[in-house]
Design an enzyme around this catalytic site. Structure first.
Site, mmCIF file in Angstrom:
data_model
loop_
_atom_site.group_PDB
_atom_site.id
_atom_site.type_symbol
_atom_site.label_atom_id
_atom_site.label_comp_id
_atom_site.label_asym_id
_atom_site.label_seq_id
_atom_site.Cartn_x
_atom_site.Cartn_y
_atom_site.Cartn_z
ATOM 1 N N HIS A 207 40.816 -36.996 14.984
ATOM 2 C CA HIS A 207 41.770 -36.408 15.923
ATOM 3 C C HIS A 207 43.213 -36.829 15.699
ATOM 4 C CE1 HIS A 207 41.381 -40.384 17.757
ATOM 5 N NE2 HIS A 207 42.491 -40.125 18.413
ATOM 6 N N ARG A 208 43.469 -37.819 14.852
ATOM 7 C CA ARG A 208 44.828 -38.343 14.738
ATOM 8 C C ARG A 208 45.740 -37.337 14.034
ATOM 9 N NH1 ARG A 208 45.636 -43.497 16.422
ATOM 10 N NH2 ARG A 208 43.736 -44.702 16.802
#
Length: 366
Positions: A207-208
């Site tokens: 998700h980063r």
């Protein structure tokens, strides 16, 4: 009079960290705990389920911050928590981790001369392009008490000139959470629900921004995952941010078409850890999973150039990789070509909350 303590929760990782501490503090006769939910995670799947998982009550105070840019979230939280403190002043504010609410609430309390304790202090990635790194550094600079999870965190704080009396090595609170919930995790049937066999699948979370905001990097990751899914079943818990980027760049259908790919929604802690504990391998860019897999001795490939938890690489089962290395690194793990000699770091023993309570009682004169 009991000491009034504000315990701040903002985002998914915070909830699992505050739970054992909330329960430990609530059992003390010398303090009253006010659970403050800033609302940084406002989707029910991303927050409400976590409160239910950990037997946490409805928050005493919900600031309702919601989404926005880093400046918007930080600014709104700063203003809202300041008003909350002016209306009902706590004796201590405890902030957790490294999200925007961490620095915002620490700053609001500090300027009102309310003592601040930072749980999970001293972690450093040395990468200031990560907004979390800025939050960590600033929070540690202004907090009165710094509760560290590992010896390297103490060393980082000492190198930054922080006085020794402000630092207390307490261990890793995340593992208190796991032990608190172990029975429910082991009895949960998420693996069975998905038709998975122990050690015959891998769990994926990504998700980063560095991984999902770049179309080129995201496509490299998707291609590696699709190819890997022909060799092992992949259970990919798709974060809302990641799903948006996959749809935006027309990559979601490629994942959906892969026969060995199981795309699922973000899970509550119990369901998710039921999946993790049975995995042969985890692929992530999350901080918490690096710690949990080290504790469990499960190989973890972290798709990041740096980590604020280097002890998981030095002593644990974690390895840092780039997007282009994902396929070969995962294949090596699955073939048994990587030797992981993981050990549990000092004080990663499920007893951290008790040490925190004892330290806070001493500092509060109780």
């Amino acid at each position: 009079m009991p000491k009034k303590i504000d315990l701040i929760a903002a985002a998914r990782p915070n909830f699992m960290k505050v739970a054992p501490l909330f329960h430990a503090l609530s059992a003390q006769p010398w303090c009253e705990v006010r659970l403050v939910h800033t609302g940084q995670h406002y989707d029910a799947n991303m927050s409400d389920a976590f409160f239910a998982d950990f037997d946490l009550p409805k928050p005493d105070l919900h600031l309702g911050i919601g989404s926005g840019t880093h400046a918007e979230q930080t600014g709104r939280t700063l203003m809202a928590y300041e008003q909350a403190c002016l209306a009902d002043r706590p004796d201590w504010t405890i902030v957790v981790g490294d999200v925007n609410a961490t620095i915002a609430c620490a700053l609001a309390a500090s300027k009102l001369h309310i003592p601040v304790a930072h749980l999970e202090a001293g972690l450093r990635s040395r990468d200031r392009y990560m907004p979390e790194e800025i939050n960590r550094i600033l929070t540690d600079a202004i907090a009165d008490v710094l509760w560290t999870p590992s010896i390297d965190a103490n060393e980082n704080l000492a190198a930054e000139g922080i006085a020794e009396q402000r630092i207390e090595f307490v261990g890793n609170i995340m593992l208190d959470t796991f032990e608190l919930m172990r029975g429910r995790i082991e009895s949960q049937g998420k693996r069975d629900e998905l038709g998975l066999s122990v050690r015959e699948y891998a769990v994926v979370t990504l998700h980063r921004p560095g991984n999902v905001d770049s179309p080129e990097t995201l496509e490299t990751l998707v291609e590696a995952l699709v190819r890997l899914s022909t060799e092992v079943t992949l259970v990919f818990a798709v974060h809302p941010r990641t799903r948006n980027r996959l749809e935006q760049h027309a990559l979601l259908e490629r994942l959906q078409a892969a026969s060995g790919m199981r795309l699922i929604e973000p899970q509550g802690y119990i369901d998710f850890m039921n999946l993790v504990t049975g995995a042969a391998l985890t692929i992530t860019d999350s901080g918490g999973m690096q710690e949990e897999t080290t504790y469990l001795g499960i190989p973890c490939l972290t798709v990041r150039p740096t980590t604020e938890r280097p002890i998981t690489v030095e002593q644990g089962s974690n390895r840092l990789i780039g997007a282009s290395e994902l396929l070969s690194a995962a294949q090596a793990v699955l073939k048994g070509e990587c030797c992981y000699t993981a050990s549990r770091p000092e004080l990663w023993d499920g007893q951290t909350a008790g040490r925190i309570v004892a330290d806070l009682a001493r500092r509060a004169g109780k």
